[in-house]
Write a protein that holds these residues in place. Structure first.
Motif, short mmCIF file in Angstrom:
data_model
loop_
_atom_site.label_atom_id
_atom_site.label_comp_id
_atom_site.label_asym_id
_atom_site.label_seq_id
_atom_site.Cartn_x
_atom_site.Cartn_y
_atom_site.Cartn_z
N VAL A 50 9.61 10.87 -8.55
CA VAL A 50 9.36 11.34 -7.19
C VAL A 50 7.90 11.75 -7.10
CG1 VAL A 50 9.94 13.05 -5.44
CG2 VAL A 50 11.73 12.14 -6.94
N LEU A 51 7.15 11.13 -6.21
CA LEU A 51 5.72 11.39 -6.08
C LEU A 51 5.46 12.37 -4.94
CD1 LEU A 51 4.28 7.78 -6.57
CD2 LEU A 51 4.70 9.54 -8.30
N ALA A 52 4.42 13.15 -5.10
CA ALA A 52 4.02 14.10 -4.05
C ALA A 52 2.50 14.21 -4.05
CB ALA A 52 4.66 15.46 -4.29
N LYS A 53 1.96 14.49 -2.88
CA LYS A 53 0.51 14.65 -2.76
C LYS A 53 0.15 16.13 -2.95
CE LYS A 53 -0.19 10.70 0.31
NZ LYS A 53 -0.68 10.22 1.61
N VAL A 54 -0.95 16.35 -3.62
CA VAL A 54 -1.43 17.71 -3.86
C VAL A 54 -2.95 17.71 -3.80
CG1 VAL A 54 -1.45 17.40 -6.37
CG2 VAL A 54 -1.32 19.70 -5.41
N LEU A 65 -4.67 14.14 -4.85
CA LEU A 65 -3.92 13.42 -5.87
C LEU A 65 -2.49 13.14 -5.41
CD1 LEU A 65 -4.97 15.74 -8.81
CD2 LEU A 65 -5.87 13.46 -8.42
N GLU A 66 -1.94 12.07 -5.93
CA GLU A 66 -0.52 11.79 -5.76
C GLU A 66 0.08 11.72 -7.16
OE1 GLU A 66 2.25 9.07 -2.90
OE2 GLU A 66 0.71 8.00 -4.04
N VAL A 67 0.96 12.65 -7.46
CA VAL A 67 1.45 12.77 -8.83
C VAL A 67 2.97 12.88 -8.85
CG1 VAL A 67 -0.67 13.91 -9.61
CG2 VAL A 67 1.25 15.30 -8.81
N ASP A 68 3.52 12.56 -9.99
CA ASP A 68 4.94 12.79 -10.26
C ASP A 68 5.19 14.30 -10.16
OD1 ASP A 68 7.45 13.21 -11.51
OD2 ASP A 68 7.19 11.42 -12.74
N THR A 69 6.23 14.68 -9.44
CA THR A 69 6.51 16.11 -9.24
C THR A 69 6.82 16.83 -10.55
OG1 THR A 69 8.82 15.55 -8.76
CG2 THR A 69 7.33 15.82 -6.88
N ARG A 70 7.09 16.08 -11.61
CA ARG A 70 7.39 16.70 -12.91
C ARG A 70 6.15 16.88 -13.78
NH1 ARG A 70 11.60 12.09 -14.44
NH2 ARG A 70 9.77 10.96 -13.69
N THR A 71 4.98 16.47 -13.28
CA THR A 71 3.76 16.49 -14.09
C THR A 71 3.16 17.88 -14.15
OG1 THR A 71 3.30 14.22 -13.39
CG2 THR A 71 1.50 15.44 -14.41
N SER A 72 2.86 18.33 -15.35
CA SER A 72 2.25 19.65 -15.52
C SER A 72 0.79 19.62 -15.06
CB SER A 72 2.32 20.10 -16.98
OG SER A 72 1.45 19.31 -17.78
N ALA A 114 1.81 20.78 -11.36
CA ALA A 114 0.64 20.61 -10.49
C ALA A 114 1.00 20.79 -9.03
CB ALA A 114 0.04 19.22 -10.73
N VAL A 115 2.17 20.32 -8.62
CA VAL A 115 2.55 20.37 -7.19
C VAL A 115 2.80 21.79 -6.71
CG1 VAL A 115 3.46 18.03 -7.14
CG2 VAL A 115 4.97 19.93 -7.78
N MET A 116 2.86 22.75 -7.63
CA MET A 116 3.07 24.15 -7.24
C MET A 116 1.80 24.80 -6.72
SD MET A 116 5.33 25.33 -10.55
CE MET A 116 5.19 27.06 -10.13
N HIS A 117 0.66 24.13 -6.87
CA HIS A 117 -0.62 24.80 -6.62
C HIS A 117 -1.45 24.11 -5.54
CE1 HIS A 117 0.27 27.41 -9.94
NE2 HIS A 117 0.49 26.36 -10.72
N GLU A 118 -0.81 23.68 -4.50
CA GLU A 118 -1.51 23.07 -3.37
C GLU A 118 -2.61 24.01 -2.88
OE1 GLU A 118 -2.90 20.92 -0.25
OE2 GLU A 118 -1.51 20.21 -1.80
#
Length: 219
Positions: A50-54, A65-72, A114-118
């Motif tokens: 699952v990808l998300a933009k951050v 960035l567009e990253v896998d939501t599981r990526t640290s 990473a997606v936690m820190h928009e």
């Protein structure tokens, strides 16, 4: 009972029996693999990421960035942005090699997605200084030989800079409990605050000397 001496089994017979047993065990597995059902295929296929933009500001530069939501956050820094100064040590938040500054506070980047820190502002070791203009803490580490193999050094420096900021801001630690208007710069205070950064080479005394020098110069 027959005499045991009448029972003879050659080495060749043992090998033949073993081969037959092994073949019998493998054949059903092969048959299942050739005649797999859609349900089996679905169960063994990895789920699509699952990808998300951050959006992150790293060392003063904005990154979309567009990253896998599981990526640290650590893996985004190293793999996506190639900021390899931040090191992956234990990958479990126990060694401190991945320490960075996030919105003015130090964190273990391996433990945070990473997606936690928009919108966050991040400083890595690459943003601390340059070869031509070192951060005072970097210069002190060089002066006092605050490293040996150097693997933990980026995290040590980021953490050391954060420690002095915490003390100046009156943020308490386990040693101080609560700080007065005058920051505590005792040896126990600094060692307690740096205890999350491990140096397998054992350069702790030199690291301490570097930190105390910078702390004294900034007092």
């Amino acid at each position: 009972m027959n005499d045991l001496t009448d029972f003879k089994l050659s080495r060749r017979d043992v090998l033949k029996a073993g081969a037959v047993s092994a073949t019998a065990a493998v054949v059903p597995s092969l048959a299942g693999a050739q005649g797999h059902t859609p349900a089996t295929t679905a169960a063994t296929t990895a789920a699509a990421p699952v990808l998300a933009k951050v959006s992150l500001t790293i060392n003063g530069q904005r990154h979309q960035l567009e990253v896998d939501t599981r990526t640290s956050l650590l893996d985004v820094l190293r793999e996506n942005l190639h900021l390899t100064g931040t090191k992956k040590g234990c990958d479990h938040g126990q060694c401190g090699a991945c320490t960075i500054m996030l919105d003015g506070r130090r964190i273990n980047s391996c433990l945070s997605l990473a997606v936690m820190h928009e919108g966050a502002a991040i400083t890595t070791i690459e943003g601390m200084g340059t070869p031509d203009k070192l951060h005072p803490m970097q210069a002190a580490f060089i002066k006092h030989d605050g490293y040996q193999c150097g693997y933990c050094t980026p995290g040590q420096i980021c953490s050391a800079v954060a420690v002095l900021d915490e003390i100046r801001q009156g943020i308490p630690s386990h040693v101080s409990g609560s700080l007065t208007e005058r920051p505590l710069l005792s040896a126990d205070e600094i060692r307690e605050r740096m205890s999350g950064n491990i140096c397998r080479c054992g350069a702790y005394s030199n690291i301490f000397d570097a930190i105390t020098e910078v702390a004294g110069g900034a007092a």
